[in-house]
Design a protein around this motif. Structure first.
Motif, PDB file in Angstrom:
ATOM      1  N   ARG A  96       3.930 -15.157 -31.975  1.00 26.52           N
ATOM      2  CA  ARG A  96       4.200 -14.156 -30.942  1.00 26.52           C
ATOM      3  C   ARG A  96       4.384 -14.817 -29.580  1.00 26.52           C
ATOM      4  O   ARG A  96       3.567 -15.628 -29.156  1.00 26.52           O
ATOM      5  N   MET A  97       5.455 -14.444 -28.884  1.00 25.80           N
ATOM      6  CA  MET A  97       5.685 -14.963 -27.541  1.00 25.80           C
ATOM      7  C   MET A  97       4.792 -14.203 -26.565  1.00 25.80           C
ATOM      8  O   MET A  97       4.756 -12.967 -26.584  1.00 25.80           O
ATOM      9  N   MET A  98       4.082 -14.933 -25.727  1.00 31.25           N
ATOM     10  CA  MET A  98       3.063 -14.328 -24.869  1.00 31.25           C
ATOM     11  C   MET A  98       3.470 -14.277 -23.400  1.00 31.25           C
ATOM     12  O   MET A  98       2.751 -13.729 -22.565  1.00 31.25           O
ATOM     13  N   ALA A  99       4.606 -14.896 -23.073  1.00 35.48           N
ATOM     14  CA  ALA A  99       5.019 -14.947 -21.665  1.00 35.48           C
ATOM     15  C   ALA A  99       6.493 -15.305 -21.593  1.00 35.48           C
ATOM     16  O   ALA A  99       7.052 -15.867 -22.538  1.00 35.48           O
ATOM     17  N   ASN A 100       7.112 -14.991 -20.462  1.00 29.88           N
ATOM     18  CA  ASN A 100       8.505 -15.362 -20.241  1.00 29.88           C
ATOM     19  C   ASN A 100       8.564 -16.778 -19.671  1.00 29.88           C
ATOM     20  O   ASN A 100       8.326 -16.981 -18.479  1.00 29.88           O
ATOM     21  N   THR A 101       8.835 -17.744 -20.556  1.00 33.75           N
ATOM     22  CA  THR A 101       8.970 -19.141 -20.144  1.00 33.75           C
ATOM     23  C   THR A 101      10.357 -19.617 -20.578  1.00 33.75           C
ATOM     24  O   THR A 101      11.244 -18.800 -20.816  1.00 33.75           O
ATOM     25  N   TRP A 102      10.534 -20.924 -20.695  1.00 36.18           N
ATOM     26  CA  TRP A 102      11.803 -21.479 -21.160  1.00 36.18           C
ATOM     27  C   TRP A 102      11.548 -22.186 -22.473  1.00 36.18           C
ATOM     28  O   TRP A 102      10.735 -23.110 -22.521  1.00 36.18           O
ATOM     29  N   GLN A 103      12.229 -21.759 -23.543  1.00 39.52           N
ATOM     30  CA  GLN A 103      12.145 -22.462 -24.821  1.00 39.52           C
ATOM     31  C   GLN A 103      13.446 -23.221 -25.032  1.00 39.52           C
ATOM     32  O   GLN A 103      14.515 -22.663 -24.849  1.00 39.52           O
ATOM     33  N   GLY A 104      13.317 -24.465 -25.433  1.00 40.27           N
ATOM     34  CA  GLY A 104      14.489 -25.316 -25.561  1.00 40.27           C
ATOM     35  C   GLY A 104      14.405 -26.416 -24.531  1.00 40.27           C
ATOM     36  O   GLY A 104      13.361 -26.620 -23.910  1.00 40.27           O
ATOM     37  N   GLU A 105      15.521 -27.125 -24.366  1.00 40.19           N
ATOM     38  CA  GLU A 105      15.495 -28.278 -23.476  1.00 40.19           C
ATOM     39  C   GLU A 105      16.035 -27.911 -22.096  1.00 40.19           C
ATOM     40  O   GLU A 105      17.225 -27.630 -21.936  1.00 40.19           O
ATOM     41  N   PHE A 106      15.141 -27.884 -21.140  1.00 35.79           N
ATOM     42  CA  PHE A 106      15.510 -27.595 -19.754  1.00 35.79           C
ATOM     43  C   PHE A 106      16.372 -28.742 -19.222  1.00 35.79           C
ATOM     44  O   PHE A 106      16.120 -29.891 -19.565  1.00 35.79           O
ATOM     45  N   PRO A 107      17.370 -28.479 -18.355  1.00 33.30           N
ATOM     46  CA  PRO A 107      17.810 -27.169 -17.841  1.00 33.30           C
ATOM     47  C   PRO A 107      19.127 -26.682 -18.424  1.00 33.30           C
ATOM     48  O   PRO A 107      19.889 -26.000 -17.771  1.00 33.30           O
ATOM     49  N   TRP A 108      19.394 -27.072 -19.672  1.00 34.42           N
ATOM     50  CA  TRP A 108      20.719 -26.740 -20.211  1.00 34.42           C
ATOM     51  C   TRP A 108      20.667 -25.886 -21.470  1.00 34.42           C
ATOM     52  O   TRP A 108      21.613 -25.163 -21.778  1.00 34.42           O
ATOM     53  N   GLN A 109      19.553 -25.967 -22.226  1.00 32.49           N
ATOM     54  CA  GLN A 109      19.519 -25.304 -23.527  1.00 32.49           C
ATOM     55  C   GLN A 109      18.397 -24.269 -23.520  1.00 32.49           C
ATOM     56  O   GLN A 109      17.230 -24.617 -23.611  1.00 32.49           O
TER      57      GLN A 109
END
Ligand SMILES: [Ca+2]
Ligand SMILES: [Ca+2]
Ligand SMILES: [Cu+2]
Length: 328
Positions: free
Chosen positions: A197-210
């Motif tokens: 379960r996702m618990m917060a709005n973050t960035w998943q993947g490789e910042f800052p392009w994916q």
């Protein structure tokens, strides 16, 4: 989710000293208590973990939204920092062409870039402000329940004064974010996504392009889309960074060795250690921002944690910094 459930049970009975009624809508009570502030396990500025005690206080259950900020602006005529042209006297080294109203906007890159140079993804956008988060032509229509962004420190202070509230100290903010859990990595426990379960709005993947969007949101999200922490607070982690009233320090004070007397209601009221020695803006004091944002990704900035902290120049506004208020 055991951790959160346990913490929630803990606060369902009124804590000692809890006043009867919230001073304003959508505020929750954080009881007086001692907690372990900071962390020894991540970035140097979070060290050392040390015990502090914070008195009880009321805190907004979610970051100040666009709709709320709009009411403030309508009522007061407040013009935000980002809407005003910087005074050339304050920025003698700046390119005069850049001294127009504007703000910093995040733009994803087409591929991998040098992560040491943030100008790869932050763009100075003339005309960007809270009503136009991605610059002129963009609007907040349909985003009334998103956190307001592009607010500099003084805008947050002005809003708080209008609302009859204050900005939290860093210790208050972190105490609230921990939700009654002791020494945990995240606001909900030690696992980033319990049972997927996702618990917060973050960035998943490789910042800052994916941006893999496993949490469904590329930019800010409406408040309260993810589970509340043990105190019933939303969006403490991720979504937007949140201003606090403390000046930034590169590290926390050492633990006091007498267990009887952890510091009470600590705050940092001197800008002395807050300046960023390198780069432009070396003479602009920095305040602590907390909680990380939708742009925090493990490969770059694992800061969607209660201990995480960043110094932000008080004259800076961006598309990923907002705030919430307290009432003490
Ligand atoms: Ca996201
Ligand atoms: Ca947040
Ligand atoms: Cu970050």
């Amino acid at each position: 989710m055991k951790d959160v459930a346990a913490a929630q049970k803990d606060v369902s009975s009124p804590g000692p000293g809890q006043p009867g009624r919230a001073p304003a809508k959508n505020m929750v009570w954080v009881p007086r208590g001692e907690f372990l502030m900071g962390s020894d396990d991540f970035y140097p500025e979070e060290r050392p973990a040390h015990r502090v005690t914070v008195d009880g206080f009321w805190v907004d259950e979610h970051p100040v939204t666009v709709a709320e900020f709009r009411r403030f602006v309508k009522d007061t005529g407040h013009v935000t920092w980002a809407e005003r042209a910087p005074d050339p006297d304050d920025y003698p080294d700046a390119d005069p062409e850049l001294l127009v109203p504007g703000s910093l906007v995040f733009r994803p890159t087409p591929g991998r870039v040098n992560l040491a140079d943030w100008s790869n993804w932050w763009t100075w956008a003339p005309g960007a402000q809270w009503r136009h988060p991605e610059g002129p032509g963009s609007t907040v229509h349909g985003r009334e329940l998103h956190p307001v962004t592009h607010v500099a420190y003084e805008d947050a202070v002005a809003y708080a004064a209008w609302a009859g509230k204050q900005l939290p100290t860093e210790a208050q903010w972190e105490r609230a974010a921990r939700g009654g859990l002791e020494g945990k990595v995240f606001c909900w426990g030690d696992e980033f996504s319990p049972r997927g379960r996702m618990m917060a709005n973050t960035w998943q993947g490789e910042f800052p392009w994916q941006n893999l969007l496993l949490d469904r949101y590329e930019r800010t999200s409406p408040v309260k889309q993810f589970p509340a922490n043990g105190y019933g607070l939303y969006d403490m982690a991720g979504n937007v960074w949140e201003w606090t009233s403390d000046f930034f320090t590169p590290r926390h004070p050492d633990e006091i060795s007498h267990p009887c007397c952890s510091p009470q209601n600590p705050r940092v009221t001197s800008p002395e250690d807050s300046y960023d020695a390198c780069g432009p803006g070396a003479d602009i004091p920095r305040r602590v921002t907390k909680g990380g944002s939708h742009l925090c990704a493990p490969n770059y900035c694992l800061r969607y944690r209660p201990a995480a902290r960043q110094g932000e120049a008080v004259d800076t506004s961006t598309s990923h910094i907002g705030f919430r208020c307290i009432s003490a």
